[in-house]
Design an enzyme around this catalytic site. Structure first.
Site, PDB file in Angstrom:
ATOM      1  N   CYS A 166     -38.266 -36.682  -7.802  1.00  0.00           N
ATOM      2  CA  CYS A 166     -38.760 -35.619  -6.918  1.00  0.00           C
ATOM      3  C   CYS A 166     -40.276 -35.662  -6.821  1.00  0.00           C
ATOM      4  O   CYS A 166     -40.849 -35.416  -5.770  1.00  0.00           O
ATOM      5  CB  CYS A 166     -38.278 -34.255  -7.394  1.00  0.00           C
ATOM      6  N   GLU A 219     -38.906 -36.891   2.833  1.00  0.00           N
ATOM      7  CA  GLU A 219     -38.605 -37.448   1.515  1.00  0.00           C
ATOM      8  C   GLU A 219     -37.551 -38.548   1.669  1.00  0.00           C
ATOM      9  O   GLU A 219     -36.447 -38.281   2.130  1.00  0.00           O
ATOM     10  CB  GLU A 219     -38.079 -36.342   0.589  1.00  0.00           C
ATOM     11  N   ASN A 229     -30.674 -37.753 -10.276  1.00  0.00           N
ATOM     12  CA  ASN A 229     -31.761 -38.716 -10.511  1.00  0.00           C
ATOM     13  C   ASN A 229     -32.326 -38.645 -11.937  1.00  0.00           C
ATOM     14  O   ASN A 229     -32.741 -39.659 -12.485  1.00  0.00           O
ATOM     15  CB  ASN A 229     -32.873 -38.551  -9.478  1.00  0.00           C
ATOM     16  N   GLU A 256     -22.173 -34.701  -9.033  1.00  0.00           N
ATOM     17  CA  GLU A 256     -20.903 -35.432  -9.066  1.00  0.00           C
ATOM     18  C   GLU A 256     -21.115 -36.943  -9.240  1.00  0.00           C
ATOM     19  O   GLU A 256     -20.203 -37.664  -9.597  1.00  0.00           O
ATOM     20  CB  GLU A 256     -20.057 -35.147  -7.818  1.00  0.00           C
ATOM     21  N   LYS A 307     -23.847 -27.257 -13.908  1.00  0.00           N
ATOM     22  CA  LYS A 307     -23.056 -28.152 -13.061  1.00  0.00           C
ATOM     23  C   LYS A 307     -23.859 -29.418 -12.785  1.00  0.00           C
ATOM     24  O   LYS A 307     -24.810 -29.415 -12.001  1.00  0.00           O
ATOM     25  CB  LYS A 307     -22.711 -27.495 -11.713  1.00  0.00           C
ATOM     26  N   GLU A 363     -36.344 -26.138  -7.232  1.00  0.00           N
ATOM     27  CA  GLU A 363     -37.188 -27.344  -7.356  1.00  0.00           C
ATOM     28  C   GLU A 363     -36.636 -28.358  -6.370  1.00  0.00           C
ATOM     29  O   GLU A 363     -35.565 -28.909  -6.584  1.00  0.00           O
ATOM     30  CB  GLU A 363     -37.113 -27.828  -8.810  1.00  0.00           C
ATOM     31  N   GLU A 388     -40.845 -24.671 -14.121  1.00  0.00           N
ATOM     32  CA  GLU A 388     -40.115 -25.068 -15.321  1.00  0.00           C
ATOM     33  C   GLU A 388     -41.113 -25.704 -16.280  1.00  0.00           C
ATOM     34  O   GLU A 388     -42.264 -25.930 -15.939  1.00  0.00           O
ATOM     35  CB  GLU A 388     -39.015 -26.064 -14.951  1.00  0.00           C
TER      36      GLU A 388
HETATM   37  P1  NAI Z   1     -28.018 -32.036  -3.208  1.00  0.00           P
HETATM   38  O1  NAI Z   1     -29.146 -31.097  -3.162  1.00  0.00           O
HETATM   39  O2  NAI Z   1     -26.888 -31.773  -2.265  1.00  0.00           O
HETATM   40  O3  NAI Z   1     -27.405 -32.106  -4.696  1.00  0.00           O
HETATM   41  C1  NAI Z   1     -28.040 -31.585  -5.839  1.00  0.00           C
HETATM   42  C2  NAI Z   1     -27.036 -30.773  -6.650  1.00  0.00           C
HETATM   43  O4  NAI Z   1     -26.602 -29.659  -5.879  1.00  0.00           O
HETATM   44  C3  NAI Z   1     -25.771 -31.531  -7.043  1.00  0.00           C
HETATM   45  O5  NAI Z   1     -25.380 -31.129  -8.339  1.00  0.00           O
HETATM   46  C4  NAI Z   1     -24.763 -31.036  -6.028  1.00  0.00           C
HETATM   47  O6  NAI Z   1     -23.430 -31.129  -6.451  1.00  0.00           O
HETATM   48  C5  NAI Z   1     -25.176 -29.597  -5.894  1.00  0.00           C
HETATM   49  N1  NAI Z   1     -24.722 -28.934  -4.670  1.00  0.00           N
HETATM   50  C6  NAI Z   1     -24.405 -29.490  -3.469  1.00  0.00           C
HETATM   51  N2  NAI Z   1     -24.044 -28.555  -2.589  1.00  0.00           N
HETATM   52  C7  NAI Z   1     -24.128 -27.355  -3.233  1.00  0.00           C
HETATM   53  C8  NAI Z   1     -23.900 -26.000  -2.847  1.00  0.00           C
HETATM   54  N3  NAI Z   1     -23.502 -25.678  -1.619  1.00  0.00           N
HETATM   55  N4  NAI Z   1     -24.110 -25.030  -3.748  1.00  0.00           N
HETATM   56  C9  NAI Z   1     -24.545 -25.325  -4.987  1.00  0.00           C
HETATM   57  N5  NAI Z   1     -24.762 -26.586  -5.424  1.00  0.00           N
HETATM   58  C10 NAI Z   1     -24.559 -27.599  -4.549  1.00  0.00           C
HETATM   59  O7  NAI Z   1     -28.626 -33.489  -2.977  1.00  0.00           O
HETATM   60  P2  NAI Z   1     -27.915 -34.886  -2.625  1.00  0.00           P
HETATM   61  O8  NAI Z   1     -27.025 -34.746  -1.435  1.00  0.00           O
HETATM   62  O9  NAI Z   1     -27.340 -35.442  -3.858  1.00  0.00           O
HETATM   63  O10 NAI Z   1     -29.199 -35.757  -2.194  1.00  0.00           O
HETATM   64  C11 NAI Z   1     -29.761 -35.636  -0.889  1.00  0.00           C
HETATM   65  C12 NAI Z   1     -31.265 -35.719  -0.941  1.00  0.00           C
HETATM   66  O11 NAI Z   1     -31.794 -34.644  -1.695  1.00  0.00           O
HETATM   67  C13 NAI Z   1     -31.849 -36.944  -1.609  1.00  0.00           C
HETATM   68  O12 NAI Z   1     -31.894 -38.030  -0.748  1.00  0.00           O
HETATM   69  C14 NAI Z   1     -33.219 -36.457  -2.004  1.00  0.00           C
HETATM   70  O13 NAI Z   1     -34.099 -36.567  -0.909  1.00  0.00           O
HETATM   71  C15 NAI Z   1     -32.994 -34.998  -2.330  1.00  0.00           C
HETATM   72  N6  NAI Z   1     -32.861 -34.774  -3.788  1.00  0.00           N
HETATM   73  C16 NAI Z   1     -33.936 -34.265  -4.452  1.00  0.00           C
HETATM   74  C17 NAI Z   1     -33.872 -34.102  -5.819  1.00  0.00           C
HETATM   75  C18 NAI Z   1     -35.031 -33.563  -6.585  1.00  0.00           C
HETATM   76  O14 NAI Z   1     -35.222 -33.974  -7.723  1.00  0.00           O
HETATM   77  N7  NAI Z   1     -35.770 -32.622  -6.072  1.00  0.00           N
HETATM   78  C19 NAI Z   1     -32.696 -34.473  -6.590  1.00  0.00           C
HETATM   79  C20 NAI Z   1     -31.586 -34.938  -5.783  1.00  0.00           C
HETATM   80  C21 NAI Z   1     -31.704 -35.085  -4.433  1.00  0.00           C
END
Ligand code: NAI
Ligand code: MG
Length: 497
Positions: A294, A394, A162, A188, A185, A260, A471
């Site tokens: 977020c 969320e 995001n 994707e 990282k 975070e 942060e």
């Molecule tokens: P995610 O938390 O799975 O992805 C965030 C990052 O973590 C990406 O770089 C992903 O490749 C990585 N990741 C995924 N699985 C991992 C693992 N097992 N070990 C280490 N890294 C890993 O989030 P996703 O599926 O993209 O989005 C799902 C929901 O998460 C969204 O709908 C939103 O509610 C929330 N989200 C919150 C964010 C924030 O700024 N706090 C940012 C992105 C998503």
């Protein structure tokens, strides 16, 4: 490369399709590529490397070797490199912003602000590099006690889709300032800006291996990176569920961690507020980056005296928001992926099933110029009870849920009634009320009379399920430092046994 040409169908060329390891772009061990999508059109616009554990190992090894000399590089030299990076980011801001908009979807002016914000982050931590100084301790005569800040070592940065360049910068800049090395990282969905940043850092003078970027999916790259025995610190931004996996994995090696994890942040609007400022604030709080923030203000907690008039104006303003491909710079862009679009729509469909009143929006749509892309209408849902999914979960999309408060006490209770605690906004003309709210809201940061007020100077992070660690600001440097205390006997002592 310019926005009109790309919108007219010109291919996007010159994007890196390798990892960035040891100072250069390199193909992954498997050689496999994967697609990156332009959410504004819902189609593939570039390919990048689908990394593996072997690539992670190579990047961590490179970062470990580079740490030996980077940790000992004089602070003032590290500062110069970070300042150079800030300048180069400003010089290439338009180009990086176009790539960010294509990859992520956000309107171009928001992407540009993100890149300029990233430059400001590098400048800020450049200035902090040579001010990392410890304490002396008032030990008895005959002793000397002092502390020094040491860099923690190799740091891993897991970046979401995001705010790709902002999140990368706010982790990487303080890590480098502290003398740490980096393996990042990116998500994707949005791999490119982190790769461009690593390349730019090298052009700014950063030695090979100090900042590495490995692209690919969470399971194949993120998971081995956070489980790696030679990683000393992890900064993770993303979902609660993935954050919990990361925390469990970090426990195996007792790796330091900042999490975070997002939120369900309230914007409290009280009867005595400046209404126009509050309307502008609420619109920005939920519709910036189509609500994929977020710290989005996704709950409007509004005192009942002002409710009817305020909602009427808010809905009218929301209906006028322009939607479109980010490169056309509308007020609201697409959401990042087709899967995420379905997730947002699911929330509203279920809410309708529970009898929720959708005041505006509430449907999937497309770019009005092309009929393409993954868009969700800016949406406002009328008063929902505390236990409603729209109040507790969320959504991470352009969906604002209203909660009506009887009075200030009630507003405070509603504001605190979720599992999250990232940020909160308060609109009131009464300074005492604002500061009492700031005291009593359980959140990492409070915005008074301007949602998203503040900058890199202000520490940022969450309470409760929103995570822990901070942060930004000087506080953000501490994640990348180990405090070492030294106590020395330097002369005769009085003590005996
Ligand atoms: P995610 O938390 O799975 O992805 C965030 C990052 O973590 C990406 O770089 C992903 O490749 C990585 N990741 C995924 N699985 C991992 C693992 N097992 N070990 C280490 N890294 C890993 O989030 P996703 O599926 O993209 O989005 C799902 C929901 O998460 C969204 O709908 C939103 O509610 C929330 N989200 C919150 C964010 C924030 O700024 N706090 C940012 C992105 C998503
Ligand atoms: Mg993409």
């Amino acid at each position: 490369m310019n926005a009109p040409e790309i919108l007219a169908g010109a291919p996007v060329t010159d994007l890196p399709d390798g990892h960035f390891i040891d100072g250069a772009f390199t193909k992954g061990a498997s050689g496999a590529l994967m697609d990156s999508y332009d959410p504004g059109r819902g189609s593939v616009f570039a390919r990048f490397t689908n990394g593996t554990e072997a690539d992670v190992d190579q990047a961590v090894e490179s970062a470990r070797i580079a740490f030996q000399s980077w940790a000992r590089t004089p602070a003032v030299e590290r500062a110069t490199i970070l300042s150079n990076a800030a300048r180069l980011l400003r010089e290439s801001a338009e180009q990086i912003a176009i790539v960010e908009t294509l990859d992520c979807g956000k309107p171009l002016n928001e992407a540009l602000a993100d890149v300029r914000g990233a430059a400001r982050t590098f400048d800020y931590y450049a200035g902090a590099t040579d001010k990392l100084q410890g304490d002396t301790f008032p030990l008895p005569h005959g002793y000397l006690g002092y502390s020094v800040f040491e860099p923690v070592g190799v740091t891993a940065h897991i970046i979401p889709w995001n705010f790709p360049i902002s999140t990368a910068a706010r982790g990487i800049a303080p890590a480098l300032a502290a003398g740490c090395t980096v393996v990042a990282k990116p998500a994707e969905q949005t791999p490119f800006s982190a790769l461009l940043l690593a390349d730019l850092l090298t052009k700014a003078g950063l030695p090979a291996g100090v900042c590495n970027v490995v692209t690919g999916v969470g399971a194949n790259v993120g998971a081995p990176l956070v489980a790696h025995k030679d990683v000393d610190q992890i900064t993770f931004t993303g979902s609660v569920t993935t954050g919990q996996h990361v925390m469990r994995s970090a426990a195996d090696n007792v790796t330091r961690l900042v999490l975070e994890l997002g939120g369900k942040s309230p914007v409290i609007v009280l009867d005595d507020c400046d209404e126009q400022a509050a309307i502008d604030g609420v619109l920005g709080a939920i519709f910036e980056n189509a609500g994929q923030v977020c710290s989005a203000g996704s709950r409007l907690v509004i005192e009942k005296g002002i409710h009817d008039r305020f909602i009427e104006q808010l809905v009218a303003r929301t209906k006028r928001l322009t939607l479109g491909h980010g490169l056309r710079d509308p007020q609201v862009g697409p959401v990042n992926s087709v899967q995420h679009l379905a997730k947002i729509a699911g929330f509203i469909d279920r809410a309708r099933g529970r009898g929720a009143e959708v005041l505006t929006g509430g449907a999937i749509t497309t770019d009005p110029e092309t009929g393409q892309g993954w868009f969700y209408e800016p949406t406002i849902v009328a008063d929902r009870p505390c236990d409603d999914e729209l109040v507790q979960e969320e959504i991470f999309g352009p969906v604002l849920t209203v909660q009506v408060a009887e009075d200030r006490e009630h507003a405070l209770a509603l504001a605190n009634n979720t599992q999250f605690g990232l940020v909160a906004g308060v609109y009131t003309s009464d300074v005492s009320t604002a500061l009492q709210m700031a005291r009593d809201i359980d959140a990492g940061q409070i915005y008074i009379n301007e949602y998203f007020a503040g900058g890199i100077e202000v520490p940022f992070g969450g309470n409760k399920l929103s995570g822990f660690g901070r942060e930004k600001g000087l506080e953000g440097l501490k994640s990348y430092c180990k405090v070492k205390s030294v106590a020395a006997r330097i002369g005769a002592i009085a003590k005996s046994w």
